[in-house]
Motif scaffolding. Sequence first.
Motif, short mmCIF file in Angstrom:
data_model
loop_
_atom_site.label_atom_id
_atom_site.label_comp_id
_atom_site.label_asym_id
_atom_site.label_seq_id
_atom_site.Cartn_x
_atom_site.Cartn_y
_atom_site.Cartn_z
N LEU B 34 0.60 -0.73 0.33
CA LEU B 34 0.20 -0.09 0.21
C LEU B 34 0.89 1.43 -0.05
CD1 LEU B 34 -2.85 -0.82 2.26
CD2 LEU B 34 -2.77 -1.00 -0.29
N VAL B 88 0.15 -2.18 7.08
CA VAL B 88 0.55 -1.84 8.26
C VAL B 88 1.89 -1.06 7.79
CG1 VAL B 88 1.88 -0.98 10.48
CG2 VAL B 88 -0.27 -2.48 10.39
N THR B 89 2.98 -1.87 7.20
CA THR B 89 4.27 -1.45 6.14
C THR B 89 4.21 -0.36 5.24
OG1 THR B 89 4.99 -3.68 7.55
CG2 THR B 89 6.75 -2.14 5.97
N LEU B 91 0.84 1.43 4.34
CA LEU B 91 0.36 2.30 4.38
C LEU B 91 1.84 3.01 5.54
CD1 LEU B 91 -2.23 1.30 6.22
CD2 LEU B 91 -2.21 2.36 3.90
N THR B 92 3.34 3.04 6.15
CA THR B 92 3.80 3.11 6.87
C THR B 92 5.04 3.50 5.97
OG1 THR B 92 4.29 2.04 8.50
CG2 THR B 92 5.95 3.60 8.13
N LEU B 93 4.87 2.84 4.35
CA LEU B 93 5.72 3.53 3.85
C LEU B 93 5.54 4.69 2.55
CD1 LEU B 93 7.89 2.67 1.73
CD2 LEU B 93 6.78 1.45 0.61
N ILE B 95 3.43 7.11 4.66
CA ILE B 95 3.84 8.16 5.07
C ILE B 95 5.00 8.80 5.14
CG2 ILE B 95 3.96 9.02 7.28
CD1 ILE B 95 1.66 7.26 8.13
N PHE B 96 6.39 7.82 4.83
CA PHE B 96 6.75 7.93 4.86
C PHE B 96 7.60 8.94 3.46
CE2 PHE B 96 11.68 6.57 3.59
CZ PHE B 96 12.16 7.41 4.55
N GLY B 99 6.29 11.94 3.41
CA GLY B 99 7.44 13.28 4.03
C GLY B 99 8.71 13.83 2.80
N PHE B 100 9.14 12.00 2.48
CA PHE B 100 10.46 12.64 1.70
C PHE B 100 10.14 13.96 1.01
CE2 PHE B 100 13.02 10.88 -1.28
CZ PHE B 100 14.63 11.14 -0.23
N LYS B 102 7.87 15.95 0.09
CA LYS B 102 7.61 17.56 0.39
C LYS B 102 9.42 17.43 1.29
CE LYS B 102 2.88 16.70 0.33
NZ LYS B 102 1.62 17.10 1.68
N PHE B 103 9.66 17.06 2.12
CA PHE B 103 10.78 17.55 2.67
C PHE B 103 12.01 18.42 2.21
CE2 PHE B 103 15.04 16.94 5.83
CZ PHE B 103 14.40 17.99 6.30
N ILE C 292 -4.59 3.37 11.11
CA ILE C 292 -4.38 1.74 11.14
C ILE C 292 -2.29 1.78 12.43
CG2 ILE C 292 -3.50 -0.01 9.85
CD1 ILE C 292 -6.00 1.87 7.33
N ILE C 293 -2.09 2.97 11.54
CA ILE C 293 -0.46 2.30 11.82
C ILE C 293 -0.81 2.47 13.53
CG2 ILE C 293 1.39 3.07 12.03
CD1 ILE C 293 1.04 4.42 9.71
N SER C 329 10.80 22.19 7.14
CA SER C 329 9.77 21.78 6.33
C SER C 329 9.08 21.02 7.53
CB SER C 329 9.63 21.50 4.84
OG SER C 329 8.51 20.22 5.57
N ALA C 331 7.10 18.91 6.91
CA ALA C 331 7.78 17.72 6.28
C ALA C 331 8.11 16.04 7.08
CB ALA C 331 7.51 17.45 4.86
N SER C 334 6.18 13.48 9.21
CA SER C 334 6.33 12.47 7.94
C SER C 334 7.09 10.95 8.51
CB SER C 334 5.67 12.79 7.37
OG SER C 334 4.97 12.98 7.02
N ILE C 335 8.57 12.11 8.10
CA ILE C 335 10.18 11.18 7.96
C ILE C 335 10.39 10.41 8.80
CG2 ILE C 335 12.61 11.09 7.37
CD1 ILE C 335 12.39 13.16 4.94
N GLY C 338 8.13 7.74 10.00
CA GLY C 338 7.96 6.36 9.16
C GLY C 338 9.34 5.60 9.39
N LEU C 341 8.37 4.17 12.69
CA LEU C 341 7.85 2.85 12.16
C LEU C 341 8.46 1.13 11.79
CD1 LEU C 341 4.89 4.63 11.12
CD2 LEU C 341 4.91 3.31 13.39
N PHE C 342 9.06 2.05 10.70
CA PHE C 342 9.92 0.99 9.75
C PHE C 342 11.01 -0.04 10.95
CE2 PHE C 342 9.84 3.66 6.10
CZ PHE C 342 8.93 2.52 5.26
N LEU C 345 8.38 -1.73 13.02
CA LEU C 345 8.00 -3.06 12.67
C LEU C 345 8.99 -3.79 12.92
CD1 LEU C 345 5.75 -1.39 10.04
CD2 LEU C 345 5.10 -2.61 11.46
#
Lengths: 518, 316, 363
Positions: B34, B88-89, B91-93, B95-96, B99-100, B102-103, C292-293, C329, C331, C334-335, C338, C341-342, C345
Amino acid sequence: MASVKMKKEAMAIELKQITKTFGSVVANNNIDLSVKQGEILALLGENGSGKTTLMNMLSGIYKPDSGSIFINGLSVSINSPEDSIRQGVGMIHQHFKLVEALTAADNIILGAKEKGFFLNKSRAEKISEISKRFGLEIDSEKKIYQMSVSEKQTVEIIKVLYRQADILILDEPTAVLTPQETQKLFEILRRMKAEGCAVIIITHKLNEVLEISDRVTILRKGESVATVNTSETSAKELTEIMVGRPIELSIDHPETNFDENLLEIHHLTVCDEEGFEMVKDISFDLNRGEILGVAGVAGSGQKELCEALAGLLPVKQGAILYHKENLVGKSPSEIIKMGISMSFIPEDRLGMGLAASMGMVDNMLLKTYHEGKSPFVSKKAARELSKRLVQQLQIVTPSVDTPVRRLSGGNVQKVLLGREIESQPNVLITAYAVRGLDINSSYTIYDLINEQKQKGVGVLFIGEDLDVMLELCDRIMVLCNGKVTGIVNAKDATKEKLGLLMTDALEKEGDPHNGTKH
Amino acid sequence: MIINFLFAAIKAGTPLLFGTTGEIMTEKTGHLNLGVEGMMFMGAFMSFFVAYHSDNLVLSLLAAFAIGVFAAFIYAVLTVSFMANQNVTGLTLTIFGTGFAKFFGAMMIDEAGGSPKLSTKFLNAISEKSIPVLGDIPVIGKLLFSHNPLVYLAIVIAILCTVYMLKTRSGLNMRAVGENPGAADAAGINVTLTKYLHIMVGGGICGLGGAYLSLINGGGIWNNSSVVNGQGWISVALVIFASWNPAKAIIGSLVFGAFSVLQFYVPKNIIEIPNAFYVMLPFLITTFVLIVTSMKKSKEGSQPAGCGVNYFREER
Amino acid sequence: MERSIRMKKEPLFHVVKKAEVSYGKTVMLSLLAVVIAIIAGGIFILAIGQNPFEIYASIVQGAWRSKIAAKGTIKIAIPLLIAALGITPAFQMRFWNIGAEGQIIMGGIFATYFALFLTGLPHWLLLILMFLAGAVGGGLWGLIPAYFKTKYGTNETLFTLMMNYIALYMIKYLTEGPWRDPASSGFPKIASFVPNARLDQIFGVHAGWLIGLILAVVMFIYLKFSKQGYEISVVGESTNTARYAGMNVKKIVIRTMFLSGAICGIAGMCQVSGAAYTLGEGIAGGVGFTAIIVAWLAKLNPIIILIVTVLFSMLDKGCSVMQSDFGLSPAVSSILQGIILFSILALDFFNRYRIVLRQRRKA
């Protein structure tokens, strides 16, 4: 790596001191086994004796905890099925390893180490050439999920032949075949033998062992108990080795004096979830205060019979009468609501009888949680019950809230049995009640069952250890391929007779062992 | 008019085609990722970044592919080796990845002192060009032979993937792994390697989809907030619509692309259909397809049977 | 014997499933995972040339340094908390409801109807109606995939995913069509709610936080002590065991998904009526996915969900000061999410499996 001197006679396979455990269960204990080239070895043993586990270590599914494997005289380490295939080992698993959505041809060439990036158009020719050579019939463009069981097996066999395996392992290959198909299979095996292949066939059908094999290795309870030359043995001797010399068992056998019929089964036919008829037109009855044993090799329809009685599998034909009331078509909860207390202790304890990651307390509630009007589960009684059971049955658990998954097999079984007995059933169905248990736990279970019998409960005891069944049960019904091959009084029966009823030896005319029929 | 419409549909459908082809490669090995949206975001940023600094189309695309591979590699490590929950993995990707992009996108804007623009030379390289001779054929010429180079790349990749899946040995291995890893394992296929490989290639292709969005759709200007804007999710939907076949995804992306531009081409005074309906339609149809395939209980044209479940050989 | 020559060496290790893990050990491993995750995030911060300690400190500060900041953090936390609680019963049942986003939106849409067209009702009645409408809207959106799952076995992950976008474009339709604010020229939007339809504030933040807290407690009790919660756990454990116990699995699945959707719908109601005062396409804004996370990380425990939600919201809000303080930023949030979370997990693996190193073999 240690290289071993070649012996005079090269063994295709040699297993030395193989041990494999799963958690606390010892599946294989110091097993030795060898097969020569151009030889067919039968691996014989009861269910759970460790045959499949042993072979799975040859095919790379499991790794042995200790011991060594030699192939063609060289010590090898098999870490994956790929390693195993590279060594020329081909295994046909009892539960076929086929990809349902693919065609037969695709399945056959799957993973075959061949040159070329593209799928070779000529594969169909090569497949049909192999099938012709061994007299196999196959529609190579048919999808697996559209195939019958025997067609699937044909695909598995061709798959192995296609890789030119010279060591062939077959796990219960004839279980799904008709006698004619079995003969064809044996023809193939003989051809392979003539070409110098080594063949291991796992089976528990004695007449097949006698017919096809050169030598027989017999496993019992995870240990190799004997290896004999087929020409020097008989079905009777093999049965004895397989089930063990008569041991002095002292299981109580209380006499009861109830004269009331509980369950009457008439012409019951049941299909499994895939629609295959697993129970075929069987009839029997069960009385109060009686233990009726059900014997038979695994997959003879025991599971389906139990689940049909418990309302979990739909009945195709026939009737289940409980005090003359037909239970067919009723759901488990309806059966419970009718005030019929029937307890079923399924074979799959953690997958069906219990919720594995819940504690004892929560598991006690499984069938009674809905009682009462409160929207909340009342755990007080269940907690007390759990504590009482822990004491009464000597269940070893850190606490009554510890997930039952973490308990040992014997304790899991005590939890399950304890719960069912507490519901004060009239009928108790137990499937493989002592499987995986040590002697002491087993005796506790027998005592519990006897207690129920004395209370007037009718017990259906699906078992595998014939010695135990002869001692414990009042009558024994034998199933073979979903049919009843006999219902005998335990007092009059012998293990040999049961053993022969369990195999299809009696079905075959002209069988030399027909004489044992009383 | 109709030609213009179809032309626009192809243009709008191409990023979806990349994303869908990539996700099909992933799902065919039994992993629902996802994170397509996130991988596209990362690809969008990397391609723009490299294009901005190097003015080289090939380098820019390679960068998008590489970052997609990298992102998918993270996903593969977690789900294949560490057996983490796939949903979950993924969805996290997402988000990451979001963010990556946009940052670092914001950093790029800071660096350029305003929205960075690609050079005319680069824009020229990715502009729509009529292929000589073929492009002059009436109707067909405009429709099929006058696109920007990435359109052809997407179609070529989709066709290559189809051929690979259906006609090659390792393609067969991959399908077997996705359907029944246990059987594939027993047949001697290296399940772990197969999964890693295809998840990573799939991620790379998704990254290219991101490149399309930032280079072509963005018109040469980096837009930090809405580069990908849900196209990754539409790609996941399109996988179902295309019944896990990249060749069908070519048609599917055209259809989905058509819906997204349809509102600009339907004469307003004749039929009064709300715009939102057009963009919703792909998802409605996909849902319908999903239900119908499950009703038929067919083994083909539905999600690979092993999808969503991580494989552990000694499970018993 | 050409075959034997290519024998590979035994790999360095192989993976074995863990038989038992004690509760204390699980907690220890989880805490360790969080620490390692924070270190991994720190390495990233180092890599972009910043001091991890400063950044982490200013994130925490940024989230709580003023009343306004704290209110902002709580405002972010509310929908996340409620939606994560909504997902919990579905996931407990092993029904992969990826559709929280859509269920939030449908809740918002249903609630908005009352806010726009029944403004004359007494305030409390209107809010109760909006609350119920939100629950029903989200619930229905959860019900549809559940129905098809039980009837035809339709894949719920993909189905709920699709439903998200159908809901999203429903807003677009309403915004551009029937509910468009005639007063606003130019960009189409839905009118702001009249004060009568706005959720009251308690201690300066809309009452959603109270709803969230109550729901957390209720959900905790529901899952742990109620009969229905018990059924959900058994179905999630094994449908076979549930059938064996005489449970109606289909009914339980449908009921639970209605509940799951309904709670997500309440999150949507809180968003439109407490935060945005209108309905817009950004109303869910990815909260359904983050939820969900959150639920998964908290191992579906409502109380831990509360904690994780606060941490997530802190990270989100705290990172908003990155721009002014460090020129980064926001943002970066989010990083960091991520990366953290990684790491978590990956490390959860050691709760379930252990690695056995190659044994040295005697020659």
